[in-house]
Design a protein around this motif. Sequence first.
Motif, PDB file in Angstrom:
ATOM      1  N   LEU A 314      25.072  31.532  -6.984  1.00 35.07           N
ATOM      2  CA  LEU A 314      24.617  30.418  -7.801  1.00 35.07           C
ATOM      3  C   LEU A 314      23.834  30.884  -9.023  1.00 35.07           C
ATOM      4  N   MET A 315      23.454  32.162  -9.020  1.00 37.42           N
ATOM      5  CA  MET A 315      22.508  32.639 -10.021  1.00 37.42           C
ATOM      6  C   MET A 315      23.139  33.511 -11.106  1.00 37.42           C
ATOM      7  N   GLU A 316      23.919  34.508 -10.697  1.00 38.54           N
ATOM      8  CA  GLU A 316      24.425  35.468 -11.679  1.00 38.54           C
ATOM      9  C   GLU A 316      25.659  36.153 -11.111  1.00 38.54           C
ATOM     10  N   VAL A 317      26.673  36.383 -11.965  1.00 33.98           N
ATOM     11  CA  VAL A 317      27.913  36.972 -11.494  1.00 33.98           C
ATOM     12  C   VAL A 317      28.427  38.011 -12.493  1.00 33.98           C
ATOM     13  N   VAL A 318      28.964  39.105 -11.957  1.00 36.75           N
ATOM     14  CA  VAL A 318      29.745  40.053 -12.743  1.00 36.75           C
ATOM     15  C   VAL A 318      31.197  39.864 -12.327  1.00 36.75           C
ATOM     16  N   ASN A 338      26.032  46.578 -13.703  1.00 34.91           N
ATOM     17  CA  ASN A 338      25.808  45.356 -12.923  1.00 34.91           C
ATOM     18  C   ASN A 338      25.107  44.280 -13.750  1.00 34.91           C
ATOM     19  N   LYS A 339      25.525  44.163 -14.999  1.00 37.64           N
ATOM     20  CA  LYS A 339      24.951  43.169 -15.900  1.00 37.64           C
ATOM     21  C   LYS A 339      25.791  41.915 -15.845  1.00 37.64           C
ATOM     22  N   GLY A 340      25.265  40.855 -15.228  1.00 43.00           N
ATOM     23  CA  GLY A 340      26.064  39.681 -14.974  1.00 43.00           C
ATOM     24  C   GLY A 340      25.856  38.560 -15.963  1.00 43.00           C
ATOM     25  N   THR A 341      26.652  37.514 -15.798  1.00 41.10           N
ATOM     26  CA  THR A 341      26.511  36.283 -16.565  1.00 41.10           C
ATOM     27  C   THR A 341      25.612  35.331 -15.783  1.00 41.10           C
ATOM     28  N   PRO A 342      24.476  34.923 -16.340  1.00 43.79           N
ATOM     29  CA  PRO A 342      23.635  33.946 -15.635  1.00 43.79           C
ATOM     30  C   PRO A 342      24.398  32.638 -15.460  1.00 43.79           C
ATOM     31  N   LEU A 343      24.253  32.035 -14.281  1.00 46.34           N
ATOM     32  CA  LEU A 343      24.967  30.801 -13.993  1.00 46.34           C
ATOM     33  C   LEU A 343      24.037  29.589 -14.051  1.00 46.34           C
ATOM     34  N   SER A 344      23.121  29.486 -13.123  1.00 46.98           N
ATOM     35  CA  SER A 344      22.290  28.281 -13.038  1.00 46.98           C
ATOM     36  C   SER A 344      21.215  28.258 -14.109  1.00 46.98           C
ATOM     37  N   ASP A 345      21.124  27.127 -14.786  1.00 41.76           N
ATOM     38  CA  ASP A 345      20.020  26.906 -15.714  1.00 41.76           C
ATOM     39  C   ASP A 345      18.775  26.446 -14.975  1.00 41.76           C
ATOM     40  N   LEU A 346      18.981  25.868 -13.797  1.00 38.59           N
ATOM     41  CA  LEU A 346      17.859  25.396 -12.991  1.00 38.59           C
ATOM     42  C   LEU A 346      18.227  25.513 -11.524  1.00 38.59           C
ATOM     43  N   TRP A 347      17.340  26.107 -10.757  1.00 41.21           N
ATOM     44  CA  TRP A 347      17.482  26.126  -9.302  1.00 41.21           C
ATOM     45  C   TRP A 347      16.398  25.251  -8.707  1.00 41.21           C
ATOM     46  N   LEU A 348      16.788  24.264  -7.914  1.00 42.15           N
ATOM     47  CA  LEU A 348      15.840  23.407  -7.218  1.00 42.15           C
ATOM     48  C   LEU A 348      15.764  23.853  -5.760  1.00 42.15           C
ATOM     49  N   PRO A 349      14.662  24.488  -5.345  1.00 42.99           N
ATOM     50  CA  PRO A 349      14.540  25.031  -3.981  1.00 42.99           C
ATOM     51  C   PRO A 349      14.123  23.966  -2.981  1.00 42.99           C
ATOM     52  N   ILE A 350      15.023  23.067  -2.687  1.00 39.42           N
ATOM     53  CA  ILE A 350      14.703  21.923  -1.833  1.00 39.42           C
ATOM     54  C   ILE A 350      14.480  22.354  -0.387  1.00 39.42           C
TER      55      ILE A 350
END
Length: 840
Positions: A314-318, A338-350
């Motif tokens: 959910l966070m970052e992917v290569v 291992n430089k990935g593309t950030p995915l989530s702009d917001l993580w809600l830790p419910i």
Amino acid sequence: MNTPGNEMPQRPGNANRGNCEHDTISQRPTQIGGGTPKSPPHLEAHRANKNPTPGAQPPEEIGQAELREPHQVAAGLPALTESLRFTLRETGFTRGIGDWVKVNKKDGFDCQSCAWPSPDDHRYVFEFCENGVKALTSEATKKKITPDFFREHSIAELQQQSDNWLELQGRLVHPMVKLPGGTHYEAIEWDEAFALMGEELNALPTPDAAAFYTSGRTSNEAAFLYQLFVRQFGTNNLPDCSNMCHESSGAALNEAIGIGKGCVTLEDFEKADGIFILGQNPGTNHPRMMTVLERAKKNGAKIVAINPMPEPGLMEVVNPNPQEYRNPLKFAAKMLFNKGTPLSDLWLPIRLNGDMATMRGIMKEMLAEEDRAPASVFDRAFIDEHTCGFDPFVRHLRETPWDVILQGSGLTRDQIRHAARIAMGCKRIIACWAMGLTQHKNAVATIQEVMNFLLLGGHIGRPGAGPCPVRGHSNVQGDRTMGIWERMNDDFMDKLGREFQFTPPREHGTDTVETIKQMHEGRIRCFLGMGGNFLAASPDTEYTAKAMQKCRLTAHVSTKLNRSHLITGEIALILPCLGRSEIDKKDSGEQFVTVEDSMGIINSSRGHAEPASEHLLSEPAIVGRLAEATLGGRSTVDWKGLVANYDRIRDHIDHVIPGFEDFNNRIRMDVFYLPNDPRDRRQFHTPTGKATFIISELAPIKLEPGQYLMMTVRSHDQFNTTIYGLNDRYRGVYNGRRVVFMNSEDVEVAGLQQGQLVDLTSHYEGEQRVARHFMVAPCKIAHGCTATYFPEANVLVPISSTALRSNTPTSKSLVISIKPSADAATAAGDILREARAASR
């Protein structure tokens, strides 16, 4: 939400979309949300946990798992390395690469694992993911389990082995039988096996004394034949794996929008500017989805991840596929560093089960902005023309107190406001979810709350927007379309009866939970599993094991050995079948089958490799021959003819199931989409003809001091119940699975420490179930929440704890307590002694 007005869908008008006038309404029950369960709660079900069945639970591990720093980036070089390692170990380079270039191709075979769709047009040379490789190499392995294996290993000996050890023994290549009182499986010929099963089925006092389970790997053709045989036999007892996963999605969506499926395509992800992902871990469960999310990010989409744990997927992917990169140097650099593309702009830790409260809070913030600037947030044109129930829903939204929302979600007001701002800045939103939403008591209501959110912005029935329940196994959605359901409606039954000139039974059958209860009561005496690992997939392991042992006959159509083969009825059969990657040859020529992916696309699947054994039969052949042996002259079906040429099966599907018109010609031309009126026409087959805002009450789960909420999850070396290995690099767990993930501060407050062995006790309406010797693994998870792997923790899931209106087990919101294992040292010694005995 930057309202787009009443923008109508502009879907491509190509032949792939189909021209059916009606939705696939055959899947909608006559009474939505009704029909299950039949049996009252089993008040003494927990007693089975106090008298464990030998071999029912996975054995405790030798030594403890090792905890390391979790990987923070998904896929990349580690995924490629693992793919190569599994391929070389199981199949060798030549066969392995042959599979790599054929999987998920239009002239190849559909992946054996998840149901994430492949592109309509351009598909890459390597159109798969790491877990797809594990699935296909598992099927294509060079190792074989022959009758000699079963002569050497008693069932009792096999029960002591781990699920991973069972998986690694190889392909099943000959039908096997365990006779009453037997200690070993013995070889049996196919004719004898079918005669035995037919005799046992026909000896039952009623057809309803048998149950016929289906896993999601079964093809459309096999599933259609299977349900036809079962209904000609005289019952609707057709439990399936959907009962344990997305049944809640079907119930929720049918009530809200009139179809039990998602309403988006891959193309929509390219057009979306907002993607909300709830209760889903794409990095492990649907890795190819990360490619789609990466492209969406590059197109400017905002992604909000709502999940108790910060899963790397959910966070970052290569992206490990070189064809995704125009510059080879950029590909090399990303892989090496291992430089990935950030995915989530917001993580809600419910907190666990906090999704419904979170969506309520987001909508309450949106309502406040709509009040300040009318028509700036809600799509009033869509709401007025296409929905009902808006005004009562808004009143309910206003009346929901913020303290209830914050308590239920585990979030702060600022976190919810941040998510609401993202939503209000988007014109086209897709909401994705998986079992993190579907396996709670309030699962149906939670998913309907997500639909309320989408309806407020008109996010359905137009490009770049809609609901996206992400299915698990590769044809789990197709099986339901083909009629694998205990509650198919009258329209389907009428068409099936006319097509085959018989009267299908009309009384609703048993779903998975009801099947287990009736086996335990002795009402169901014969169980046939079409694929899957029923014991390991089901809740309340000890109760389920005792239910299976009360059967007269248990039989499983399988490719690999699993624990369900070891906890049996008086008579047990293993029926080995062809795999997806293997050639299915008949006198009429090589056959192909079809599957339906998570977005309602029908794909063909053609094996390319020689079968692992001459003794293997295809799934349609197994069904057809069993039907002949059981029904004999009572049947109106030409089973031999259907099995001889699958085109004949597809002709019947064409006549019975909407959306499959001209099936054989269309599938030979290309993939095609099943009709989906909410997606394609903004038509909603509900009683009012409109999409419905549905009101539900928030009911946060209250914990006593010393209690926690627990969810079961998959390891990264796992697909469903198949355990490929013992590592989970995304959570930092190696060489083991018996761990309990806890919030680091909770570990300290409880007086525990990392690596300590503890016992877990689940609490449900006065019942207690215990799972012993789990290792404490501190991690990032919401306070008061824990996670464990299944199937090890399924023993804690009560058989009667199910979702309202879907009867799905509540594996994602169990109340547990944790205490140090008093016998940790003794347990370690016992495990070592048992391991030495098993190895002799």
